[in-house]
Design a protein around this motif. Structure first.
Motif, PDB file in Angstrom:
ATOM      1  N   THR A  95       1.037  -1.269   0.072  1.00 29.72           N
ATOM      2  CA  THR A  95       0.072   0.007   0.097  1.00 29.72           C
ATOM      3  C   THR A  95       0.871   1.231  -0.118  1.00 29.72           C
ATOM      4  OG1 THR A  95      -1.751  -1.276   1.251  1.00 29.72           O
ATOM      5  CG2 THR A  95      -1.742   1.211   1.314  1.00 29.72           C
ATOM      6  N   ALA A  96       1.912   1.247   0.620  1.00 30.28           N
ATOM      7  CA  ALA A  96       2.724   2.449   0.831  1.00 30.28           C
ATOM      8  C   ALA A  96       3.841   2.597  -0.349  1.00 30.28           C
ATOM      9  CB  ALA A  96       3.784   2.193   1.964  1.00 30.28           C
ATOM     10  N   ALA A  97       3.956   1.478  -1.150  1.00 28.22           N
ATOM     11  CA  ALA A  97       4.636   1.565  -2.446  1.00 28.22           C
ATOM     12  C   ALA A  97       3.584   2.069  -3.447  1.00 28.22           C
ATOM     13  CB  ALA A  97       5.016   0.105  -2.717  1.00 28.22           C
ATOM     14  N   ASP A  98       2.230   1.720  -3.399  1.00 26.85           N
ATOM     15  CA  ASP A  98       1.503   2.304  -4.430  1.00 26.85           C
ATOM     16  C   ASP A  98       1.068   3.869  -3.999  1.00 26.85           C
ATOM     17  OD1 ASP A  98       0.907  -0.176  -5.181  1.00 26.85           O
ATOM     18  OD2 ASP A  98      -0.869  -0.656  -4.118  1.00 26.85           O
ATOM     19  N   HIS A  99       1.267   4.216  -2.847  1.00 23.12           N
ATOM     20  CA  HIS A  99       0.926   5.698  -2.567  1.00 23.12           C
ATOM     21  C   HIS A  99       2.048   6.457  -3.050  1.00 23.12           C
ATOM     22  CE1 HIS A  99       0.072   9.296  -0.299  1.00 23.12           C
ATOM     23  NE2 HIS A  99       1.219   9.194   0.211  1.00 23.12           N
ATOM     24  N   LEU A 100       3.378   5.681  -2.852  1.00 18.11           N
ATOM     25  CA  LEU A 100       4.606   6.680  -3.136  1.00 18.11           C
ATOM     26  C   LEU A 100       4.579   6.704  -4.743  1.00 18.11           C
ATOM     27  CD1 LEU A 100       7.410   7.673  -2.632  1.00 18.11           C
ATOM     28  CD2 LEU A 100       8.355   5.619  -2.902  1.00 18.11           C
ATOM     29  N   GLY A 101       4.130   5.693  -5.332  1.00 17.50           N
ATOM     30  CA  GLY A 101       4.067   5.581  -6.934  1.00 17.50           C
ATOM     31  C   GLY A 101       3.066   6.797  -7.274  1.00 17.50           C
ATOM     32  N   VAL A 125       2.101   9.463  -5.648  1.00 15.59           N
ATOM     33  CA  VAL A 125       2.798  10.979  -5.350  1.00 15.59           C
ATOM     34  C   VAL A 125       3.674  11.318  -6.315  1.00 15.59           C
ATOM     35  CG1 VAL A 125       4.040  12.139  -3.671  1.00 15.59           C
ATOM     36  CG2 VAL A 125       2.177  10.693  -2.912  1.00 15.59           C
ATOM     37  N   MET A 126       4.447  10.264  -6.656  1.00 14.99           N
ATOM     38  CA  MET A 126       5.591  10.715  -7.775  1.00 14.99           C
ATOM     39  C   MET A 126       5.016  10.740  -8.954  1.00 14.99           C
ATOM     40  SD  MET A 126       8.868   7.968  -6.699  1.00 14.99           S
ATOM     41  CE  MET A 126      10.042   9.055  -7.565  1.00 14.99           C
ATOM     42  N   ARG A 148       2.223  12.328  -9.637  1.00  7.45           N
ATOM     43  CA  ARG A 148       1.558  13.438  -9.648  1.00  7.45           C
ATOM     44  C   ARG A 148       2.621  14.589  -9.972  1.00  7.45           C
ATOM     45  NH1 ARG A 148      -1.959  11.970  -5.004  1.00  7.45           N
ATOM     46  NH2 ARG A 148      -0.250  12.552  -3.703  1.00  7.45           N
ATOM     47  N   LEU A 149       3.841  14.479  -9.518  1.00 11.05           N
ATOM     48  CA  LEU A 149       4.821  15.401  -9.616  1.00 11.05           C
ATOM     49  C   LEU A 149       5.339  15.363 -10.921  1.00 11.05           C
ATOM     50  CD1 LEU A 149       7.064  14.687  -6.218  1.00 11.05           C
ATOM     51  CD2 LEU A 149       5.550  16.760  -6.916  1.00 11.05           C
ATOM     52  N   LEU A 150       5.453  14.088 -11.576  1.00 12.99           N
ATOM     53  CA  LEU A 150       5.567  13.813 -12.832  1.00 12.99           C
ATOM     54  C   LEU A 150       4.572  14.534 -13.793  1.00 12.99           C
ATOM     55  CD1 LEU A 150       7.202  10.284 -12.812  1.00 12.99           C
ATOM     56  CD2 LEU A 150       8.543  12.431 -13.304  1.00 12.99           C
ATOM     57  N   ASP A 151       3.592  14.172 -13.664  1.00  8.51           N
ATOM     58  CA  ASP A 151       2.327  14.755 -14.511  1.00  8.51           C
ATOM     59  C   ASP A 151       2.493  16.180 -14.604  1.00  8.51           C
ATOM     60  OD1 ASP A 151       1.635  12.247 -14.784  1.00  8.51           O
ATOM     61  OD2 ASP A 151      -0.315  12.078 -13.665  1.00  8.51           O
ATOM     62  N   GLU A 152       2.572  16.804 -13.684  1.00  3.86           N
ATOM     63  CA  GLU A 152       2.821  18.255 -13.585  1.00  3.86           C
ATOM     64  C   GLU A 152       3.976  18.695 -14.289  1.00  3.86           C
ATOM     65  OE1 GLU A 152       1.149  19.305  -8.961  1.00  3.86           O
ATOM     66  OE2 GLU A 152       3.431  19.538  -9.405  1.00  3.86           O
ATOM     67  N   VAL A 153       5.052  18.062 -14.174  1.00  2.89           N
ATOM     68  CA  VAL A 153       6.627  18.365 -15.048  1.00  2.89           C
ATOM     69  C   VAL A 153       5.797  18.245 -16.454  1.00  2.89           C
ATOM     70  CG1 VAL A 153       8.830  18.077 -15.782  1.00  2.89           C
ATOM     71  CG2 VAL A 153       8.026  17.973 -13.301  1.00  2.89           C
ATOM     72  N   GLU A 154       5.511  17.122 -16.708  1.00  3.10           N
ATOM     73  CA  GLU A 154       5.076  16.801 -18.270  1.00  3.10           C
ATOM     74  C   GLU A 154       4.197  17.774 -18.855  1.00  3.10           C
ATOM     75  OE1 GLU A 154       3.699  13.112 -20.973  1.00  3.10           O
ATOM     76  OE2 GLU A 154       3.398  12.916 -18.724  1.00  3.10           O
ATOM     77  N   ARG A 183      16.448   8.363  -4.775  1.00  2.00           N
ATOM     78  CA  ARG A 183      17.926   8.049  -4.163  1.00  2.00           C
ATOM     79  C   ARG A 183      17.315   6.819  -2.941  1.00  2.00           C
ATOM     80  NH1 ARG A 183      20.969  13.778  -4.708  1.00  2.00           N
ATOM     81  NH2 ARG A 183      21.464  13.441  -6.888  1.00  2.00           N
ATOM     82  N   GLN A 184      16.316   6.831  -2.540  1.00  2.00           N
ATOM     83  CA  GLN A 184      15.999   5.957  -1.340  1.00  2.00           C
ATOM     84  C   GLN A 184      15.717   4.460  -1.881  1.00  2.00           C
ATOM     85  OE1 GLN A 184      16.272   7.623   1.600  1.00  2.00           O
ATOM     86  NE2 GLN A 184      16.756   9.241   0.427  1.00  2.00           N
ATOM     87  N   ASP A 185      15.320   4.340  -3.122  1.00  2.00           N
ATOM     88  CA  ASP A 185      15.272   2.970  -3.640  1.00  2.00           C
ATOM     89  C   ASP A 185      14.201   2.507  -3.069  1.00  2.00           C
ATOM     90  OD1 ASP A 185      17.236   3.135  -5.664  1.00  2.00           O
ATOM     91  OD2 ASP A 185      18.843   2.390  -4.182  1.00  2.00           O
ATOM     92  N   HIS A 186      13.161   2.876  -2.804  1.00  2.00           N
ATOM     93  CA  HIS A 186      11.889   2.452  -2.377  1.00  2.00           C
ATOM     94  C   HIS A 186      10.956   1.684  -3.449  1.00  2.00           C
ATOM     95  CE1 HIS A 186      12.169   4.151   1.562  1.00  2.00           C
ATOM     96  NE2 HIS A 186      12.024   5.578   1.254  1.00  2.00           N
ATOM     97  N   VAL A 187      10.394   0.568  -3.261  1.00  2.48           N
ATOM     98  CA  VAL A 187       9.607  -0.026  -3.877  1.00  2.48           C
ATOM     99  C   VAL A 187       8.359   1.111  -4.374  1.00  2.48           C
ATOM    100  CG1 VAL A 187       8.076  -1.682  -4.425  1.00  2.48           C
ATOM    101  CG2 VAL A 187       9.915  -2.445  -3.335  1.00  2.48           C
ATOM    102  N   GLY A 188       7.995   1.095  -5.564  1.00  2.00           N
ATOM    103  CA  GLY A 188       7.084   2.168  -5.795  1.00  2.00           C
ATOM    104  C   GLY A 188       7.437   3.460  -6.815  1.00  2.00           C
ATOM    105  N   THR A 189       8.830   3.416  -6.649  1.00  2.00           N
ATOM    106  CA  THR A 189       9.365   4.642  -7.362  1.00  2.00           C
ATOM    107  C   THR A 189       9.117   4.596  -8.847  1.00  2.00           C
ATOM    108  OG1 THR A 189      11.469   4.821  -5.854  1.00  2.00           O
ATOM    109  CG2 THR A 189      11.778   5.728  -7.986  1.00  2.00           C
ATOM    110  N   VAL A 190       8.654   5.854  -9.217  1.00  2.00           N
ATOM    111  CA  VAL A 190       8.511   6.099 -10.689  1.00  2.00           C
ATOM    112  C   VAL A 190       9.176   7.156 -11.229  1.00  2.00           C
ATOM    113  CG1 VAL A 190       6.650   6.709 -12.300  1.00  2.00           C
ATOM    114  CG2 VAL A 190       6.020   5.452 -10.122  1.00  2.00           C
ATOM    115  N   LEU A 191       9.917   7.052 -12.216  1.00  2.00           N
ATOM    116  CA  LEU A 191      10.432   7.947 -13.053  1.00  2.00           C
ATOM    117  C   LEU A 191      10.380   7.716 -14.567  1.00  2.00           C
ATOM    118  CD1 LEU A 191      13.712   7.934 -11.126  1.00  2.00           C
ATOM    119  CD2 LEU A 191      11.989   9.925 -11.059  1.00  2.00           C
ATOM    120  N   PRO A 192      10.445   8.832 -15.333  1.00  2.00           N
ATOM    121  CA  PRO A 192      10.635   8.687 -16.929  1.00  2.00           C
ATOM    122  C   PRO A 192      11.862   8.120 -17.462  1.00  2.00           C
ATOM    123  CG  PRO A 192      11.189  10.834 -16.298  1.00  2.00           C
ATOM    124  CD  PRO A 192      10.838  10.181 -15.015  1.00  2.00           C
ATOM    125  N   SER A 193      11.657   7.716 -18.625  1.00  2.00           N
ATOM    126  CA  SER A 193      12.821   7.046 -19.321  1.00  2.00           C
ATOM    127  C   SER A 193      13.943   8.276 -19.190  1.00  2.00           C
ATOM    128  CB  SER A 193      12.482   6.656 -20.830  1.00  2.00           C
ATOM    129  OG  SER A 193      12.361   7.889 -21.566  1.00  2.00           O
TER     130      SER A 193
END
Length: 127
Positions: A13-19, A21-22, A24-30, A62-72
């Motif tokens: 659940t925490a990993a899903d939440h982290l994904g 949140v990330m 949302r930040l990526l969508d704003e940048v995009e 950099r925390q290497d948590h499961v759920g990390t989402v980044l673009p290519s």
């Protein structure tokens, strides 16, 4: 529900939440990158918020948590090119004080480069 540790991010659940949140930040940048370039100018909201989002994403990644989402890495490089093209074309119109332009640009380049480095790590975790 899977839990693998005691940490705040050590569960499905925490990993899903982290994904989320990330993402949302990526969508704003995009959206900022795909929108009107005027909104990326140094004195505009997204001109300030985009580097903030990228720094937040980098710190989280950099925390290497499961759920990390980044673009290519390619997307990260394209964002850097787009952002800096707008910044370079408009910063002089704001009459920056001596040294600010060069110093701020160095910070922006470092921010984008560190973000791209994390994107590449997450795209190729074995390298």
């Amino acid at each position: 529900m899977g839990v693998w540790g005691r940490g705040n991010f050590d569960g499905d659940t925490a990993a899903d939440h982290l994904g989320e949140v990330m993402q949302r930040l990526l969508d704003e940048v995009e959206a900022a990158m795909a929108g009107d370039p005027v909104e990326l100018e140094p004195d505009e909201y997204w001109g300030a918020a985009v580097p903030c989002n990228l720094e937040l994403l980098t710190m989280i990644a950099r925390q290497d948590h499961v759920g990390t989402v980044l673009p290519s890495p390619e997307v990260a490089a394209a964002w850097k090119e787009t952002y800096l093209r707008v910044w370079d074309a408009t910063i002089d119109d704001l009459g920056p004080k001596d040294g600010f332009k060069e110093g701020r640009r160095a910070v922006l380049v470092a921010t984008f480069d560190e973000f791209a480095e994390e994107a590449a790590k997450h795209a190729n975790p074995d390298s």
